[in-house]
Scaffold this motif. Structure first.
Motif, mmCIF file in Angstrom:
data_model
loop_
_atom_site.group_PDB
_atom_site.id
_atom_site.type_symbol
_atom_site.label_atom_id
_atom_site.label_comp_id
_atom_site.label_asym_id
_atom_site.label_seq_id
_atom_site.Cartn_x
_atom_site.Cartn_y
_atom_site.Cartn_z
ATOM 1 N N ALA A 232 -3.101 -7.034 -10.468
ATOM 2 C CA ALA A 232 -3.170 -5.577 -10.625
ATOM 3 C C ALA A 232 -3.180 -4.886 -9.270
ATOM 4 C CB ALA A 232 -4.417 -5.195 -11.427
ATOM 5 N N PHE A 233 -3.921 -5.440 -8.333
ATOM 6 C CA PHE A 233 -4.016 -4.831 -7.000
ATOM 7 C C PHE A 233 -2.657 -4.869 -6.308
ATOM 8 C CE2 PHE A 233 -5.129 -4.657 -2.510
ATOM 9 C CZ PHE A 233 -6.069 -3.640 -2.488
ATOM 10 N N ASP A 234 -1.947 -5.987 -6.436
ATOM 11 C CA ASP A 234 -0.618 -6.088 -5.824
ATOM 12 C C ASP A 234 0.342 -5.081 -6.443
ATOM 13 O OD1 ASP A 234 -1.522 -8.103 -4.210
ATOM 14 O OD2 ASP A 234 -0.707 -9.728 -5.428
ATOM 15 N N LEU A 235 0.321 -4.991 -7.773
ATOM 16 C CA LEU A 235 1.216 -4.049 -8.454
ATOM 17 C C LEU A 235 0.911 -2.617 -8.039
ATOM 18 C CD1 LEU A 235 3.310 -3.253 -10.597
ATOM 19 C CD2 LEU A 235 1.493 -3.367 -12.307
ATOM 20 N N LEU A 236 -0.358 -2.252 -8.039
ATOM 21 C CA LEU A 236 -0.735 -0.880 -7.698
ATOM 22 C C LEU A 236 -0.438 -0.587 -6.239
ATOM 23 C CD1 LEU A 236 -1.998 1.699 -8.767
ATOM 24 C CD2 LEU A 236 -4.233 0.807 -8.110
ATOM 25 N N GLY A 237 -0.712 -1.559 -5.359
ATOM 26 C CA GLY A 237 -0.448 -1.346 -3.946
ATOM 27 C C GLY A 237 1.025 -1.147 -3.657
ATOM 28 N N GLU A 238 1.876 -1.974 -4.278
ATOM 29 C CA GLU A 238 3.317 -1.833 -4.066
ATOM 30 C C GLU A 238 3.819 -0.498 -4.611
ATOM 31 O OE1 GLU A 238 5.083 -5.165 -5.939
ATOM 32 O OE2 GLU A 238 4.204 -6.644 -4.577
ATOM 33 N N THR A 239 3.348 -0.145 -5.802
ATOM 34 C CA THR A 239 3.800 1.096 -6.424
ATOM 35 C C THR A 239 3.364 2.314 -5.620
ATOM 36 O OG1 THR A 239 3.692 0.083 -8.606
ATOM 37 C CG2 THR A 239 3.724 2.476 -8.522
#
Length: 480
Positions: A232-239
């Motif tokens: 989730a952190f990776d997805l949110l950070g990239e987005t």
């Protein structure tokens, strides 16, 4: 727990271990080894030692001095017991129960990470606990006790010099595979697989010790949630980076948005599935797959840790602000940027890269429409030629180390094709099921469709029937 039996790794041949350390060290430092051999050859051939010695000694001396005196800056925000007494108490109690009797320091880091590192403070040996704020905010007291117990146990089992050197050599070897000059991929893969005879039992032994301290249920839940929160952190950070960087903004509510993302009924299952489906090549993995680790856990009851809520943080807002500043890619932190709340943005702002992906796929397939490009991609999936298509989409795949190339190619194709199909369906009148991703859509009848999961299944099974069924809904208008 301090007297726990040594894991199976400790009974292996020391000769084999030292040979493996030497081999991985040489393979990881191929360039300096080759340079050293070339210098030695020059000395032997030309027999003119004095100039080379005078040149080499200062270089070697400065390198040694730099290595000895260099002290890497500890990452994270130092947390004193008086500032966060509940957290400090939990860390101390877990260490005592597992028999880890060393001075401890605690530092909060911005990422969903946890670890224990041997450090020095005022000339004395200490151990520093690095704890990610996303974990401190999300894990229950029992789950946090479980991950801390596991890290302390891992340090105990990996505390001898031989194991520390082996792990360090392995890390260096992994870092070297991205270098310009590296050992042959077959050699690297064989050495990494050989090291797993030490690292995998080490991980399983640490898991088992944590279960004895925090309970099997807490360890099982913690290991599962660690992966989900990281995804989730990776997805949110990239987005958020793609959405905000060009606007000169930063997400001041990053951690609140992370909570909302993890509560999303459409996205959360995808994140859990991605965490369970570890795509890391088996030869590179430091620990066994999650399913193996969970199945190997011995049964132990819980031991009184709070399984209902996270550990209270007295300065939660201050830690959150510090971590957001730490994550912003600016030397001055967010001072020169505009604060933005992700939760206040329109969902359409998160439709990142859909049109660009469609234009790129149309170009590399030589078609004139999205429907034609997706049809070609579906044919490539069916006949196995998708590997070449993935390389055409992203030529950088050729620079990825060979053990990771197949996974990288699949990820590139799934990401690109998923964006293209999702964009085409949105153009056809489908709607978003989630504010956080355009890959989960609602069809005309209101049924949700996970586009990325559909594409991934097609690639993995070599059966693009699901993709082809969607083609009639796509617009045939030319896009170039």
């Amino acid at each position: 727990m301090g007297n726990a039996a040594d894991p199976p790794t400790a009974r292996r041949s020391p000769v084999r271990d030292w040979a493996l350390v030497a081999a991985m060290t040489v393979a990881a430092n191929l360039t300096p080894v080759l340079i050293g051999l070339a210098v030695l050859a020059a000395l032997v051939i030309f027999r003119d030692w004095v100039p080379l010695v005078w040149i080499a000694l200062p270089v070697i001396g400065f390198a040694v001095i730099g290595t000895v005196t260099r002290r890497p800056r500890l990452r994270g925000h130092a947390v004193r017991p008086a500032a966060e007494p509940e957290l400090a108490t939990l860390v101390r109690q877990v260490a005592e129960r597992i028999g880890f009797r060393f001075p401890l320091l605690v530092r909060i880091v911005a990422e969903p990470d946890v670890g224990v590192l041997r450090t020095k403070s005022a000339g004395f040996r200490t151990f520093t606990v690095f704890l990610g704020l996303p974990l401190a905010r999300r894990l229950t007291g029992a789950e946090l006790a479980a991950v801390l117990a596991r890290e302390f146990a891992y340090q105990q089992h990996a505390g001898d010099r031989r194991t520390r050197l082996l792990l360090g050599a392995r890390d260096s070897l992994l870092e070297s595979i991205e270098g310009r000059f590296r050992a042959p991929a077959a050699v690297v893969e064989r050495l990494l697989r050989a090291s797993q005879a030490r690292t995998w039992p080490l991980a399983l032994a640490a898991d088992a010790d944590a279960a004895a301290v925090a309970g099997t249920s807490a360890v099982r839940d913690a290991l599962t949630r660690l992966g989900t929160v990281s995804e989730a952190f990776d997805l949110l950070g990239e987005t958020s980076a793609e959405v905000l960087d060009e606007d000169g903004a930063y997400p001041e509510d990053l951690y609140e948005a992370l909570d909302a993302l993890l509560a999303d009924p459409y996205v959360a299952p995808r994140l859990a599935a991605a965490a369970a489906d570890d795509d890391l090549p088996m030869a590179i993995a430091l620990a066994p797959p999650l399913a193996v680790r969970l199945a190997a856990l011995p049964e132990h009851p819980g031991l009184g840790w709070d399984a209902g809520a996270p550990v209270p943080l007295r300065d939660a807002d201050g830690l959150r602000r510090w971590c957001v500043r730490e994550l912003v890619s600016s030397e001055d932190g967010p001072d020169g940027l505009r604060p933005v709340r992700l939760l206040d943005l329109e969902p359409e702002r998160f439709e990142v890269g859909l049109r660009e992906a469609a234009a790129h796929l149309v170009e590399v397939t030589g078609q004139d429409s999205v429907r034609g490009a997706v049809a070609v991609a579906a044919d490539a999936v069916a006949d196995g030629s998708w590997v070449r298509l993935a390389r055409a989409i992203d030529p950088e795949i050729g620079k990825v180390p060979r053990p990771m190339r197949a996974v990288a190619g699949r990820d590139v194709l799934v990401d690109c094709l998923g964006r293209v199909v999702a964009g085409a369906l949105l153009d056809a009148g489908w709607s978003r099921a989630s504010r956080w991703t355009a890959r989960v859509l609602l069809g005309p009848a209101g049924a949700p469709l996970d586009v990325e999961a559909l594409v991934r299944h097609a690639v993995d099974s070599a059966n693009p029937a699901g993709i082809r069924e969607l083609l009639p809904t796509f617009d045939e208008r030319a896009v170039r």
